[in-house]
Motif scaffolding. Structure first.
Motif: not given
Length: 356
Positions: A136-162
């Motif tokens: 389960r991936i977590a990250t630190v900003s909405r921006f990083s959610q979008r960036e990592l979602a594009k890189v990993f091919g997953v939904s931003p909403d699947a990540m924990v915002l912390a």
């Protein structure tokens, strides 16, 4: 399956920069949350041999070996944590573990591979993609959610915002550092962070050149690890001071008398230094990149990270316009109240307890 959460504490053996600060503060806050709300799980901090004893009341600390570095993550930590769930706060974790949360702070190794050594970049790009398949991936900003979602091919909403907090550098600073650096009678600006190409200290040095030699100084606090990040590509300037790493009290002492913090990064997933400056009533001059604008809102003055002339104009304003500087400091003091370490601690606790 054990109702235990094992925290990967390898970062306690590393010098404290942004990600290590995140790990230390989140662990400290989880310990405080356990005192207040309890948890259905037992929490254990695992660290490599020789790690400092951390002052914790409700999280057990165990030193486990052998090995070190990434090998410790993949072999030692995995072996001791595989009976429960795991929390990895520093962008790494054992790829074989199937019940873990991994905080990946940004997508810099994917978006700007030129800022890293080939070996470091390849290792971390591979590791991140492997972890995204199983953790389960977590990250630190909405921006990083979008960036990592594009890189990993997953939904931003699947990540924990912390997100990061800003309520850690609140002690009285050490003002003697100003005199020891010869800055008592000289206006100066502060830059915080490892001196890497991504931090873009070079634009501040070029801005100094536009202001005229000897008019102001820039103090760049941090270290340069050329083995990992390459050289910082800094122009030569007598007005650039690089004292290396300083204590938190010395950093606060510098903030409290600086004209402003300059945060010129080309790419960030979040950016803790602006919050640290805002906590200490230090105005912020920041690059106009998405993550920094998300964090700072209207409490910073922005410049294009490639425009030294724009930065130079803001530096002149910070030196000459005291009322403007006071207004910026007040705006920052209000903005930083939105960022507390309790927020990521609670989000990560919830995610880990769900895995139990």
């Amino acid at each position: 399956m054990s109702r235990t959460v094992f925290i990967n504490g390898r970062f306690y053996q590393q010098p404290t920069s942004g990600q290590q600060r995140y790990g230390r503060e989140v662990v400290r806050q989880i310990d405080a949350e356990l005192a207040q709300r309890g948890s259905p799980a037992r929490w254990i901090l695992l660290t490599p041999p020789g790690t400092e004893q951390v002052a914790l009341q409700h999280i057990e600390q165990r030193s486990v070996g052998p090995l070190s570095g990434h090998a410790w993550d993949q072999v030692t930590f995995y072996r001791h944590a595989r009976g429960g769930s795991a929390l990895n706060l520093n962008g790494s974790g054992p790829v074989l573990h199937r019940r873990q949360v991994v905080v990946i702070h940004d997508a810099a190794v994917y978006r700007h591979p030129e800022h890293f050594s080939r070996a470091y970049g390849l290792a971390h790009r591979t590791l991140g993609r492997l972890l995204a398949r199983s953790a389960r991936i977590a990250t630190v900003s909405r921006f990083s959610q979008r960036e990592l979602a594009k890189v990993f091919g997953v939904s931003p909403d699947a990540m924990v915002l912390a997100p990061n907090g800003g309520d850690h550098l609140t002690a009285e600073g050490d003002p003697s550092i100003v005199a020891s650096l010869g800055l008592s009678d000289t206006p100066y600006f502060l830059i915080l962070g490892n001196l890497t190409r991504n931090k873009n200290v070079a634009v501040a040095v070029r801005a100094l050149g536009l202001l005229g030699e000897g008019r102001v100084k820039v103090v760049a606090v941090g270290s340069l690890n050329a083995a990992l990040f390459g050289d910082a590509g800094l122009p030569v300037s007598r007005d650039l001071l690089m004292p290396g790493r300083l204590s938190d009290l010395e950093v606060v002492g510098l903030m409290q008398q600086a004209r402003a913090l300059v945060f010129p990064s080309i790419y960030e997933g979040f950016g803790i230094p602006p919050l640290e400056a805002m906590t200490n009533a230090c105005p912020v001059l920041a690059s106009s990149i998405p993550a920094v604008e998300e964090v700072c809102g209207d409490a910073a003055a922005y410049f294009d990270p490639h425009d030294e002339a724009g930065l130079a104009r803001l530096m002149i304003q910070a030196v000459e316009d005291t009322p403007w500087r006071d207004r910026m400091a007040m705006a920052g003091s209000k903005r930083v109240t939105h960022f507390r370490w309790a927020v990521p601690a609670r989000a990560l606790m919830d995610a880990c307890e769900a895995l139990c």
